[in-house]
Design a protein around this motif. Structure first.
Motif, PDB file in Angstrom:
ATOM      1  N   ASN A  80       9.045   4.636  -9.077  1.00 15.06           N
ATOM      2  CA  ASN A  80       9.270   6.069  -9.201  1.00 15.06           C
ATOM      3  C   ASN A  80       9.063   6.514 -10.638  1.00 15.06           C
ATOM      4  O   ASN A  80       9.387   5.795 -11.585  1.00 15.06           O
ATOM      5  N   LYS A 115      -0.786   7.801   0.325  1.00 12.28           N
ATOM      6  CA  LYS A 115      -0.546   8.221   1.710  1.00 12.28           C
ATOM      7  C   LYS A 115      -1.851   8.589   2.404  1.00 12.28           C
ATOM      8  O   LYS A 115      -2.052   8.270   3.578  1.00 12.28           O
ATOM      9  N   HIS A 118      -3.638   5.437   3.199  1.00  8.98           N
ATOM     10  CA  HIS A 118      -2.915   4.715   4.254  1.00  8.98           C
ATOM     11  C   HIS A 118      -3.237   5.294   5.629  1.00  8.98           C
ATOM     12  O   HIS A 118      -3.368   4.548   6.611  1.00  8.98           O
ATOM     13  N   ASP A 129       5.765  -0.580   2.128  1.00 11.35           N
ATOM     14  CA  ASP A 129       5.565   0.542   3.033  1.00 11.35           C
ATOM     15  C   ASP A 129       4.979   1.709   2.244  1.00 11.35           C
ATOM     16  O   ASP A 129       5.702   2.557   1.722  1.00 11.35           O
ATOM     17  N   SER A 131       3.452   4.251   3.231  1.00 13.84           N
ATOM     18  CA  SER A 131       3.663   5.559   3.855  1.00 13.84           C
ATOM     19  C   SER A 131       4.943   6.227   3.373  1.00 13.84           C
ATOM     20  O   SER A 131       5.117   7.434   3.549  1.00 13.84           O
ATOM     21  N   SER A 132       5.848   5.474   2.765  1.00 14.96           N
ATOM     22  CA  SER A 132       7.115   6.034   2.290  1.00 14.96           C
ATOM     23  C   SER A 132       7.025   6.596   0.879  1.00 14.96           C
ATOM     24  O   SER A 132       7.992   7.159   0.369  1.00 14.96           O
ATOM     25  N   MET A 133       5.859   6.456   0.232  1.00 13.44           N
ATOM     26  CA  MET A 133       5.728   6.880  -1.162  1.00 13.44           C
ATOM     27  C   MET A 133       5.818   8.392  -1.298  1.00 13.44           C
ATOM     28  O   MET A 133       5.264   9.140  -0.493  1.00 13.44           O
ATOM     29  N   LYS A 134       6.514   8.835  -2.337  1.00 10.56           N
ATOM     30  CA  LYS A 134       6.644  10.253  -2.655  1.00 10.56           C
ATOM     31  C   LYS A 134       5.567  10.635  -3.684  1.00 10.56           C
ATOM     32  O   LYS A 134       4.973   9.759  -4.320  1.00 10.56           O
ATOM     33  N   ASP A 137       5.738   8.921  -6.992  1.00  6.42           N
ATOM     34  CA  ASP A 137       5.763   7.461  -6.974  1.00  6.42           C
ATOM     35  C   ASP A 137       4.392   6.942  -7.380  1.00  6.42           C
ATOM     36  O   ASP A 137       3.365   7.621  -7.189  1.00  6.42           O
TER      37      ASP A 137
END
Length: 312
Positions: A80, A115, A118, A129, A131-134, A137
């Motif tokens: 992050n 994302k 992905h 994972d 797909s969980s990145m903000k 990040d």
């Protein structure tokens, strides 16, 4: 001029910070806002110093170098942006991250770009994972430093300003960089930061037959998050209907080697820019299907020779 952080012994810095915060109690009771703000400034600086001191092995380096060292320490892991603010001692860490990517060629991927890749199956990171990145990040996908990146970013800046489609911009940029490893961040930039860029890259490969490969689509030797246009030769129209899953099965089965001459990607060079294609044992025009059983892996030179001999 911005104040430089002064990393030192973290234990000492912690004690000094506690003392400053305790002394701040007096200013906190003052009704004048500016007195409280000015009274908190020393604590703010001391906290930045404490963050920098957590990396003693590079305690005399710049904020940018500390960010890079932190990236390398956690290669392939989601980080992050606030973490960089701590270890670098600077608020303007996003600019330093961009410099590391654009000027120094480090394979840094932001959460937004990750994302989008992905969604097209192009960013497989083991144990992560994506797909969980903000949006704030980041992930350092590879420890490979591409020193030619700065030149490509300059060229990309000219293409992104053109009044053409995203797909046209992407393929123009890739054709100017045949054989070079291109980061997804570069392609997103060329596409004016439009989220559809990754889908357009996939369409260029699967619908228009451009040999654009990634780690997940035919080039397991590539770093994750990287694209390569192997040549300016498009596949014949009937070969463009071969799905990526089938293509990958055939390539893996044939060990990513031409079954005719044993050529493979490690032998690639600019004087011999061939790449691997799939050939139908029973031709598509004769009813041959796009199945792994009916396909073999050949290099472009052997593929051409096969078809020349068939016409004799």
């Amino acid at each position: 001029m911005a104040r430089r952080s002064n990393p030192s012994d973290p234990t000492v810095l912690r004690q000094e910070l506690i003392a400053l915060l305790q002394n701040f109690e007096t200013q906190l009771e003052n009704p004048e806002l500016r007195v409280k703000v000015i009274g908190l400034v020393p604590s703010f600086h001391k906290l930045r110093d404490l963050g920098c001191s957590l990396m003693p092995e590079i305690d005399s380096s710049s904020g940018r170098e500390r960010i890079l060292a932190y990236f390398k320490k956690y290669l392939g892991q989601i980080i992050n942006g606030d973490e960089f603010m701590v270890v670098s001692g600077i608020h303007d860490y996003p600019r330093r991250v961009r410099e590391l990517r654009k000027q120094d060629g480090w394979q840094i991927i932001s959460g937004r770009t990750a994302k989008e890749m992905h969604q097209e199956g192009e960013l497989p990171v083991e144990g992560v994972d994506v797909s969980s990145m903000k949006p704030d990040d980041y992930i350092l996908a590879s420890d490979y430093q591409d020193k030619e990146a700065a030149f490509r970013w300059q060229f990309a800046n000219g293409i992104r300003k053109k009044k053409t489609s995203i797909q046209e911009k992407v393929i123009e940029f890739m054709r100017k960089n045949v054989g070079n490893q291109i980061n997804g961040e570069e392609l997103r930039y060329v596409a004016n930061d439009k989220s559809e860029w990754a889908r357009r890259v996939r369409e260029l490969r699967t619908e228009q037959g451009w040999p654009i490969l990634t780690k997940a689509s035919g080039r397991p030797d590539l770093p994750v998050g990287v694209y390569v246009l192997e040549s300016e030769r498009q596949s014949p129209p009937h070969d463009r209907d071969i799905s990526d899953p089938v293509r990958n099965v055939v390539l893996r089965r044939d060990n990513y080697h031409c079954i005719k001459c044993d050529w493979h990607h490690e032998l690639w060079n600019r004087s011999d820019p061939r790449h691997l294609e799939l050939h139908h044992k029973i031709h598509h025009a004769d009813g041959g299907e796009n199945t792994a059983e009916n396909l073999i892996t050949v290099c472009t030179i052997c593929h051409d020779e096969i078809h020349r001999n068939e016409r004799i």
